[in-house]
Design a protein around this motif. Sequence first.
Motif, PDB file in Angstrom:
ATOM      1  N   ALA A  34       0.821  -1.221   0.000  1.00  0.00           N
ATOM      2  CA  ALA A  34       0.000   0.000   0.000  1.00  0.00           C
ATOM      3  C   ALA A  34       0.851   1.265   0.000  1.00  0.00           C
ATOM      4  O   ALA A  34       0.459   2.286  -0.578  1.00  0.00           O
ATOM      5  CB  ALA A  34      -0.923  -0.009   1.219  1.00  0.00           C
ATOM      6  N   LEU A  35       2.011   1.211   0.636  1.00  0.00           N
ATOM      7  CA  LEU A  35       2.884   2.390   0.713  1.00  0.00           C
ATOM      8  C   LEU A  35       3.853   2.478  -0.463  1.00  0.00           C
ATOM      9  O   LEU A  35       4.644   3.431  -0.539  1.00  0.00           O
ATOM     10  CB  LEU A  35       3.682   2.360   2.026  1.00  0.00           C
ATOM     11  CG  LEU A  35       2.874   2.561   3.308  1.00  0.00           C
ATOM     12  CD1 LEU A  35       3.768   2.392   4.539  1.00  0.00           C
ATOM     13  CD2 LEU A  35       2.220   3.934   3.328  1.00  0.00           C
ATOM     14  N   GLY A  36       3.806   1.513  -1.349  1.00  0.00           N
ATOM     15  CA  GLY A  36       4.672   1.562  -2.525  1.00  0.00           C
ATOM     16  C   GLY A  36       6.121   1.193  -2.235  1.00  0.00           C
ATOM     17  O   GLY A  36       7.016   1.549  -3.012  1.00  0.00           O
ATOM     18  N   ILE A  37       6.365   0.483  -1.134  1.00  0.00           N
ATOM     19  CA  ILE A  37       7.727   0.032  -0.810  1.00  0.00           C
ATOM     20  C   ILE A  37       8.048  -1.194  -1.655  1.00  0.00           C
ATOM     21  O   ILE A  37       7.235  -2.112  -1.769  1.00  0.00           O
ATOM     22  CB  ILE A  37       7.841  -0.310   0.689  1.00  0.00           C
ATOM     23  CG1 ILE A  37       7.543   0.926   1.543  1.00  0.00           C
ATOM     24  CG2 ILE A  37       9.218  -0.868   1.023  1.00  0.00           C
ATOM     25  CD1 ILE A  37       7.369   0.626   3.021  1.00  0.00           C
ATOM     26  N   HIS A  38       9.219  -1.218  -2.254  1.00  0.00           N
ATOM     27  CA  HIS A  38       9.595  -2.366  -3.069  1.00  0.00           C
ATOM     28  C   HIS A  38       9.704  -3.600  -2.171  1.00  0.00           C
ATOM     29  O   HIS A  38      10.414  -3.572  -1.152  1.00  0.00           O
ATOM     30  CB  HIS A  38      10.942  -2.114  -3.752  1.00  0.00           C
ATOM     31  CG  HIS A  38      11.185  -2.982  -4.943  1.00  0.00           C
ATOM     32  ND1 HIS A  38      11.303  -4.351  -4.848  1.00  0.00           N
ATOM     33  CD2 HIS A  38      11.324  -2.689  -6.265  1.00  0.00           C
ATOM     34  CE1 HIS A  38      11.503  -4.871  -6.037  1.00  0.00           C
ATOM     35  NE2 HIS A  38      11.523  -3.880  -6.927  1.00  0.00           N
ATOM     36  N   PRO A  39       9.005  -4.696  -2.523  1.00  0.00           N
ATOM     37  CA  PRO A  39       9.029  -5.875  -1.649  1.00  0.00           C
ATOM     38  C   PRO A  39      10.428  -6.471  -1.478  1.00  0.00           C
ATOM     39  O   PRO A  39      10.728  -7.048  -0.427  1.00  0.00           O
ATOM     40  CB  PRO A  39       8.085  -6.861  -2.354  1.00  0.00           C
ATOM     41  CG  PRO A  39       7.963  -6.367  -3.756  1.00  0.00           C
ATOM     42  CD  PRO A  39       8.124  -4.879  -3.682  1.00  0.00           C
ATOM     43  N   ILE A  40      11.290  -6.314  -2.477  1.00  0.00           N
ATOM     44  CA  ILE A  40      12.658  -6.824  -2.344  1.00  0.00           C
ATOM     45  C   ILE A  40      13.430  -6.003  -1.313  1.00  0.00           C
ATOM     46  O   ILE A  40      14.188  -6.539  -0.502  1.00  0.00           O
ATOM     47  CB  ILE A  40      13.394  -6.797  -3.696  1.00  0.00           C
ATOM     48  CG1 ILE A  40      12.643  -7.629  -4.743  1.00  0.00           C
ATOM     49  CG2 ILE A  40      14.822  -7.299  -3.543  1.00  0.00           C
ATOM     50  CD1 ILE A  40      12.626  -9.103  -4.487  1.00  0.00           C
ATOM     51  N   HIS A  41      13.236  -4.685  -1.343  1.00  0.00           N
ATOM     52  CA  HIS A  41      13.865  -3.823  -0.331  1.00  0.00           C
ATOM     53  C   HIS A  41      13.378  -4.197   1.066  1.00  0.00           C
ATOM     54  O   HIS A  41      14.173  -4.316   2.012  1.00  0.00           O
ATOM     55  CB  HIS A  41      13.552  -2.352  -0.626  1.00  0.00           C
ATOM     56  CG  HIS A  41      14.096  -1.409   0.389  1.00  0.00           C
ATOM     57  ND1 HIS A  41      13.403  -0.289   0.814  1.00  0.00           N
ATOM     58  CD2 HIS A  41      15.253  -1.418   1.096  1.00  0.00           C
ATOM     59  CE1 HIS A  41      14.121   0.345   1.728  1.00  0.00           C
ATOM     60  NE2 HIS A  41      15.235  -0.312   1.921  1.00  0.00           N
ATOM     61  N   PHE A  42      12.073  -4.424   1.188  1.00  0.00           N
ATOM     62  CA  PHE A  42      11.527  -4.826   2.481  1.00  0.00           C
ATOM     63  C   PHE A  42      12.120  -6.159   2.929  1.00  0.00           C
ATOM     64  O   PHE A  42      12.409  -6.359   4.115  1.00  0.00           O
ATOM     65  CB  PHE A  42      10.002  -4.927   2.411  1.00  0.00           C
ATOM     66  CG  PHE A  42       9.372  -5.446   3.676  1.00  0.00           C
ATOM     67  CD1 PHE A  42       9.361  -4.674   4.829  1.00  0.00           C
ATOM     68  CD2 PHE A  42       8.813  -6.717   3.719  1.00  0.00           C
ATOM     69  CE1 PHE A  42       8.794  -5.147   6.007  1.00  0.00           C
ATOM     70  CE2 PHE A  42       8.241  -7.202   4.884  1.00  0.00           C
ATOM     71  CZ  PHE A  42       8.230  -6.415   6.026  1.00  0.00           C
ATOM     72  N   ALA A  43      12.332  -7.078   1.988  1.00  0.00           N
ATOM     73  CA  ALA A  43      12.904  -8.384   2.317  1.00  0.00           C
ATOM     74  C   ALA A  43      14.291  -8.226   2.929  1.00  0.00           C
ATOM     75  O   ALA A  43      14.621  -8.889   3.916  1.00  0.00           O
ATOM     76  CB  ALA A  43      12.973  -9.256   1.069  1.00  0.00           C
ATOM     77  N   ILE A  44      15.111  -7.343   2.346  1.00  0.00           N
ATOM     78  CA  ILE A  44      16.465  -7.135   2.872  1.00  0.00           C
ATOM     79  C   ILE A  44      16.410  -6.528   4.269  1.00  0.00           C
ATOM     80  O   ILE A  44      17.142  -6.950   5.180  1.00  0.00           O
ATOM     81  CB  ILE A  44      17.275  -6.230   1.929  1.00  0.00           C
ATOM     82  CG1 ILE A  44      17.423  -6.896   0.551  1.00  0.00           C
ATOM     83  CG2 ILE A  44      18.640  -5.920   2.518  1.00  0.00           C
ATOM     84  CD1 ILE A  44      18.104  -8.240   0.582  1.00  0.00           C
ATOM     85  N   VAL A  45      15.540  -5.559   4.471  1.00  0.00           N
ATOM     86  CA  VAL A  45      15.374  -4.949   5.798  1.00  0.00           C
ATOM     87  C   VAL A  45      14.918  -6.008   6.807  1.00  0.00           C
ATOM     88  O   VAL A  45      15.420  -6.076   7.935  1.00  0.00           O
ATOM     89  CB  VAL A  45      14.361  -3.786   5.722  1.00  0.00           C
ATOM     90  CG1 VAL A  45      13.998  -3.292   7.131  1.00  0.00           C
ATOM     91  CG2 VAL A  45      14.931  -2.636   4.894  1.00  0.00           C
ATOM     92  N   LEU A  46      13.986  -6.844   6.386  1.00  0.00           N
ATOM     93  CA  LEU A  46      13.481  -7.904   7.261  1.00  0.00           C
ATOM     94  C   LEU A  46      14.582  -8.895   7.629  1.00  0.00           C
ATOM     95  O   LEU A  46      14.739  -9.268   8.806  1.00  0.00           O
ATOM     96  CB  LEU A  46      12.326  -8.627   6.567  1.00  0.00           C
ATOM     97  CG  LEU A  46      11.771  -9.868   7.278  1.00  0.00           C
ATOM     98  CD1 LEU A  46      11.171  -9.489   8.626  1.00  0.00           C
ATOM     99  CD2 LEU A  46      10.744 -10.575   6.407  1.00  0.00           C
ATOM    100  N   VAL A  47      15.370  -9.332   6.641  1.00  0.00           N
ATOM    101  CA  VAL A  47      16.419 -10.313   6.899  1.00  0.00           C
ATOM    102  C   VAL A  47      17.494  -9.727   7.809  1.00  0.00           C
ATOM    103  O   VAL A  47      18.041 -10.421   8.666  1.00  0.00           O
ATOM    104  CB  VAL A  47      17.023 -10.824   5.579  1.00  0.00           C
ATOM    105  CG1 VAL A  47      18.251 -11.688   5.839  1.00  0.00           C
ATOM    106  CG2 VAL A  47      15.997 -11.637   4.810  1.00  0.00           C
ATOM    107  N   LEU A  48      17.787  -8.440   7.659  1.00  0.00           N
ATOM    108  CA  LEU A  48      18.734  -7.796   8.569  1.00  0.00           C
ATOM    109  C   LEU A  48      18.202  -7.806  10.004  1.00  0.00           C
ATOM    110  O   LEU A  48      18.959  -8.005  10.963  1.00  0.00           O
ATOM    111  CB  LEU A  48      19.018  -6.362   8.118  1.00  0.00           C
ATOM    112  CG  LEU A  48      20.073  -6.228   7.020  1.00  0.00           C
ATOM    113  CD1 LEU A  48      19.997  -4.856   6.365  1.00  0.00           C
ATOM    114  CD2 LEU A  48      21.472  -6.446   7.604  1.00  0.00           C
TER     115      LEU A  48
END
Length: 421
Positions: free
Chosen positions: A349-363
């Motif tokens: 909904a916020l237009g965040i790239h899911p791949i970018h979110f994945a990297i943040v999540l894995v960190l």
Amino acid sequence: MSILLVCLILFLLVIGVPVGFALWLSGLAFVLATGATSLTQVAQSIYSSLDSFVLLAVPFFILAGNIMLRSGFAKHLFAFMQSLVGGVPGGASIGATGASAIFGAMTGSSVASAAALGRTMIPTMEALGYPRRYTAGLMAAGGTLGILIPPSVAMVIFAELSQQSVKSLFLAGVVPGLISATAIGIVAFTIAFRHGYGTRTEAFSPHAVWQTFVKAGPALGMPAIVLGGIYLGYTTPTEAAALSVVYGLFIGMFVYRSIGISDLPQIFLDSARGTGSILFILSGALFIGMLATLVGIPQSIVELITAYNLSPIGFLLLANVMLIALGCFLDGFTLLTVVAPLLLPTVAALGIHPIHFAIVLVLNIEIAAVTPPIGLNLFVITGISGTSMKDVAIGVAPFVAALVAVLLLLTFTPYLSLLLL
């Protein structure tokens, strides 16, 4: 109803029920109490979600990691890295970080990396003048690179949860993985240099470098073959995972000769147990995700974020705070399978790239692995090093700070995560 579901899960986790059972018991109790869906629909939905070619990579990567754990790959990698930098006071800390990064590119597992490298490096570095508390902390932190540097079991699971490309996620993990390894290495070398650790060194020798390289060469070939096959388009991630098993067995049995036929049953049994545990937790997470969607939890989160008018960066910072706090009490796999699916609709909904979110999540999962009281790497290194949990936690603290700094850097600069896509 959504509050009831969340409270039930948290209650079972707090009283010590294993994650997979907590998820399934909560979900079944909720379905029976509310009639939100039928048990037949639950079975059909979970089966169709797990019937995935992508998920076949998980048991293969786990099996490959166990093979390398038993094959002595870590010993040869560390010897090679040590020959490159061991002549510099404190240089073994850089060598240990480099070996952690390379081994992480083989196993895809944080715990496997910490266990394999810790057994080899902690006594070796202690003999070179590094305090055990410091080395234990470095090995706990270095092990976390296994879930960020590709191939990564965590990214395979995220790909299935978010319907993203495994290849894209692996590519996205390269630059952040190198940044994380560099940050850990800089902190490790700075501490060692300031305190005079590792002053017992041997002069740099091209002959020693060549000898150790020849021995480490077969191990170094693993990430090159696996990742090269994926990135060049010759294999799928699942096929590459199967190839890593075949390659690891060949090297372990016929090159290093550290694995025999008699070792295989235990390796396969350990891998089956690990796979069963992961897939059982994943099935429970998919069940809870389905129920959460039915009762509107993701939609409620989106509405709450919208009401407070949070920007994409603001949401990611809030998510980081929440994930770091939860990571002190939940293991990283629980964060990945339970929390992440609830946040994905907001990410979209916020237009965040899911791949970018994945990297943040894995960190965040990396940080969860080394934060007390539940950090799995802390338990692994405590058992291997013979030190107390308190000593390992103190030793790892500077590296946790480094990982948090990397997390903030990558949160604010999506470009670094998407650079190779």
